[in-house]
Motif scaffolding. Structure first.
Motif, short mmCIF file in Angstrom:
data_model
loop_
_atom_site.label_atom_id
_atom_site.label_comp_id
_atom_site.label_asym_id
_atom_site.label_seq_id
_atom_site.Cartn_x
_atom_site.Cartn_y
_atom_site.Cartn_z
N ILE A 142 0.82 -1.22 0.00
CA ILE A 142 0.00 0.00 0.00
C ILE A 142 0.86 1.26 0.00
CG2 ILE A 142 -1.72 1.30 1.31
CD1 ILE A 142 -2.94 -1.30 2.21
N PRO A 143 1.84 1.43 0.90
CA PRO A 143 2.67 2.65 0.82
C PRO A 143 3.43 2.77 -0.49
CG PRO A 143 2.94 1.58 2.95
CD PRO A 143 2.20 0.62 2.09
N ARG A 144 3.93 1.65 -0.99
CA ARG A 144 4.66 1.71 -2.27
C ARG A 144 3.73 2.06 -3.42
NH1 ARG A 144 9.79 -0.81 -1.89
NH2 ARG A 144 10.14 -1.70 0.18
N ALA A 145 2.50 1.56 -3.38
CA ALA A 145 1.55 1.89 -4.44
C ALA A 145 1.20 3.37 -4.41
CB ALA A 145 0.29 1.05 -4.29
N LEU A 146 1.00 3.94 -3.22
CA LEU A 146 0.72 5.38 -3.13
C LEU A 146 1.90 6.20 -3.65
CD1 LEU A 146 -1.01 5.50 0.37
CD2 LEU A 146 -2.10 5.58 -1.87
N GLN A 147 3.12 5.77 -3.31
CA GLN A 147 4.30 6.48 -3.82
C GLN A 147 4.36 6.38 -5.34
OE1 GLN A 147 8.04 4.74 -2.70
NE2 GLN A 147 9.17 6.66 -2.97
#
Length: 654
Positions: A142-147
């Motif tokens: 999830i954090p990597r997808a938002l980035q």
């Protein structure tokens, strides 16, 4: 000996090849769900029970035979699963690149995407999706997808991209908004057109930077429900779905089209065996809801994998209903199956791999979600109309056509066209002047209007003609009915009443009354009413005026109170025929109708009445028979119950 293949034969019914599906970024059409297996790192990994093929896409599982079985033990002990990738001892970066990166990039191009983690409790699902806070490198999907989303937005400077976030929790079959706590009671899953769904009442937050998106993520994570048991100190007690809503519009192209997409990042709660987790109280109740929803999820996956089934039970649980468009719909779907590679968890690992194999058979139909902006579409069409008008003006100038207008027709123009059409129909004009399409349409409209007016006038004339004919026939019939010999009437007929006129002076009889009549109060009768006389004497009619009222009015007149003296009128003798206009009694008229015009109707009515009586008699017989049979059944049932009670008292039945 080689291990038998568990799912290859099943998979070949739905997919012609066994190779992994290619990345579907920018692709549309039917495709299978991509399935990856990730193992949880552990010091006691059961290498003798779990084996991986060199190509990194096949996993073989062996289980020990149950020694409690009989000598002939046909229990299956070997399974092989062919998937899209095996992530054994893989880092967070490798997991994101292999499983989620293509789905995230596809969402920016207008394709819906879903990445979900499935597995037993404590297998690393939340770690895979969210990551750990100890190190930046341990960030999850999830954090990597938002980035990735916001970095790609900065790269695509020719597009205006809007990003919104929503965070949903499904706890004990109750929908909760993690970004707006306290609004769970107003949330509901609603079906959209085209097979999609959305959660009504769920808050959607606009984000402009990666930091704002991460703040919303951490806020939602703080509101999640977690608990501890023997297998996991921070076990998620609910299913969570973080949805990234993306809308992209071109800055360079002037068309009104734009694309939208939804990126669902799903962290499913883990399935639990209550004998291993030792859950009690509230944790036990939460585990029951979790296992129930995951069972419904597997039922929906089985129905989607079987092409012969038309109905898919999406509405059995809130989880399957929310993921309806992610399972077999317009979506690029990726499943990460998390397994616990220890020997004590081999049964849960087998269950997870079976679910992954079934999910591999589900087919989705991803397509670009392209829309048209109505405001920009109107502006574009207005501009195109203006250019066409300029082109027509240039064409008219070159053709020496002056004074031609392509605007909407005014009332003056419509009146002029109406005048020309009427002149053409009357023969005063040989042609109608037409210079544009609007005038052609108005000419046809005027022709249609005139035709409708002619039809209405013709219909009114025909209706008036037939109405007059009916009135003449009615008047002739009334005149013939009133035509009678004058000799047989009393007096001179005045033509205004019902055959009762004014008697001449020589023929007027003087009334004679008995002493009894003179002593009794005189009752005033209505004009023309017959008053019984004595010895057949006739009453005097010399004081009456000519009658100009109808028979109904005569019959409706009530006698006035006594006290007013009026000469008594005597009814005509019985042998004298009555008035020709007086109708026969109702009973006599009805019998005459049945004998003449209504004879056929009377015959049919009698036949139907006879049939109805016969069927009513038959119905009564059947009702008596049914009641008798029911009484016999009741007596037999009562006897059977008595016999059974007596036998049970003797100890024969347990």
């Amino acid at each position: 000996a080689m291990a038998p293949v568990y799912t290859v034969a099943f998979l070949r019914r739905f997919d012609s090849g066994s190779a992994a599906s290619p990345a579907r970024t920018g692709m549309s059409g039917s495709s299978c769900v991509n399935v990856f297996v990730r193992t949880r790192p552990t010091a006691s990994f059961a290498q003798e029970l779990i084996e991986f093929s060199p190509d990194g896409k096949t996993i073989s599982l062996r289980a020990r035979r149950d020694s409690r079985k009989a000598v002939v033990n046909n229990q299956q002990c070997d399974w092989t699963f062919r998937l899209d990738g095996i992530l054994h001892n893989a880092s967070q970066d490798e997991v994101y690149a292999a499983a989620a990166r293509s789905v995230v990039l596809g969402a920016l191009d207008g394709y819906n995407g879903t990445v979900m983690c499935f597995g037993q409790t404590g297998a690393g699902k939340t770690y895979t999706m969210t990551g750990a806070t100890e190190s930046y490198r341990q960030r999850g999907i999830i954090p990597r997808a938002l980035q990735e989303v916001f970095q790609e937005v900065e790269r695509r400077a020719d597009h205006a991209v809007t990003v919104r976030l929503s965070f949903l929790e499904i706890y004990n079959e109750t929908l909760q908004d993690l970004l707006s706590p306290g609004t769970g009671g107003s949330l509901a899953v609603v079906d959209e057109g085209g097979g999609g769904v959305h959660v009504r009442g769920l808050s959607v937050h606009l984000t402009h930077t990666e930091e704002e998106a991460l703040d919303l993520l951490f806020e939602g994570e703080m509101n999640r429900t977690i608990a501890a048991h023997s297998l996991n100190r921070s076990s998620s007690r609910s299913h969570c779905i973080l949805t990234v809503h993306i809308e992209s519009r071109s800055r360079t192209l002037s068309d009104a089209k734009y694309v939208t997409s939804k990126l669902n990042l799903v962290d499913l709660a883990g399935s639990e065996r209550l004998g291993k987790t030792g859950s009690e109280g509230l944790v036990l109740r939460e585990a029951t809801y979790i296992n129930k929803s995951l069972s419904f999820l597997e039922q929906a996956v089985l129905a989607l994998a079987d092409r012969r089934r038309d109905h898919v039970p999406f509405r059995q649980s809130k989880l399957t209903h929310t993921l309806k468009d992610s399972l077999g719909g317009n979506c690029n779907t990726v499943l990460v199956a998390n397994i616990y590679g220890e020997a004590a968890q081999i049964e849960e690992t087998l269950s997870t791999l079976r679910f992954a194999g079934r999910m591999k058979c589900v087919r989705t139909d991803p397509a670009v979600n392209e829309h048209v902006d109505p405001v920009l579409q109107v502006k574009r069409l207005e501009k195109e109309i203006q250019l066409l008008r300029q082109e027509l003006s240039i064409h008219d100038t070159l053709a020496n056509r002056r004074g031609v207008s392509y605007e909407a027709l005014t009332e003056t123009h419509v009146a002029e066209i109406r005048r020309q059409v009427r002149q053409y129909l009357e023969g005063a004009a040989d042609e109608i002047q037409i210079v544009n399409v609007r005038q052609i349409q108005e000419v046809f409209a005027q022709f249609k209007l005139i035709l409708q007016q002619q039809e209405q006038q013709l219909e009114a004339r025909l209706r008036q003609r037939f109405t007059l004919q009916e009135r003449r026939r009615s008047a002739q019939g009334s005149a013939s009915a009133r035509r009678d010999p004058v000799e047989e009437q009393v007096g001179e007929v005045d033509g205004c009443g019902f055959g009762v006129g004014i008697a001449p002076s020589p023929h007027r009889a003087k009334p004679r009354r008995s002493n009894k009549e003179e002593s009794s109060p005189v009752r005033r009768e209505a004009p023309g009413s017959p008053v019984p006389g004595k010895d057949g004497e006739r009453g005097s009619l010399s004081h009456l005026k000519p009658l100009k009222v109808s028979l109904k009015e005569l019959q409706s007149q009530e006698p006035e109170p006594p006290g007013l003296e009026e000469p008594d009128a005597q009814s005509p003798p019985p042998d004298q025929p009555g008035s020709p206009d007086s109708p026969p009694p109702p009973a006599e008229a009805f019998e005459q109708f049945k004998a003449e015009q209504g004879s056929e109707i009377n015959r049919i009515l009698k036949e139907n009445k006879a049939i109805l009586v016969q069927r009513h008699r038959r119905l009564q017989e059947l009702s008596d028979a049914v009641n008798q049979a029911k009484a016999d059944i009741d007596r037999a049932a009562a006897a059977l119950r008595g016999w059974r009670d007596s036998r049970q008292g003797q100890g024969e039945f347990v």
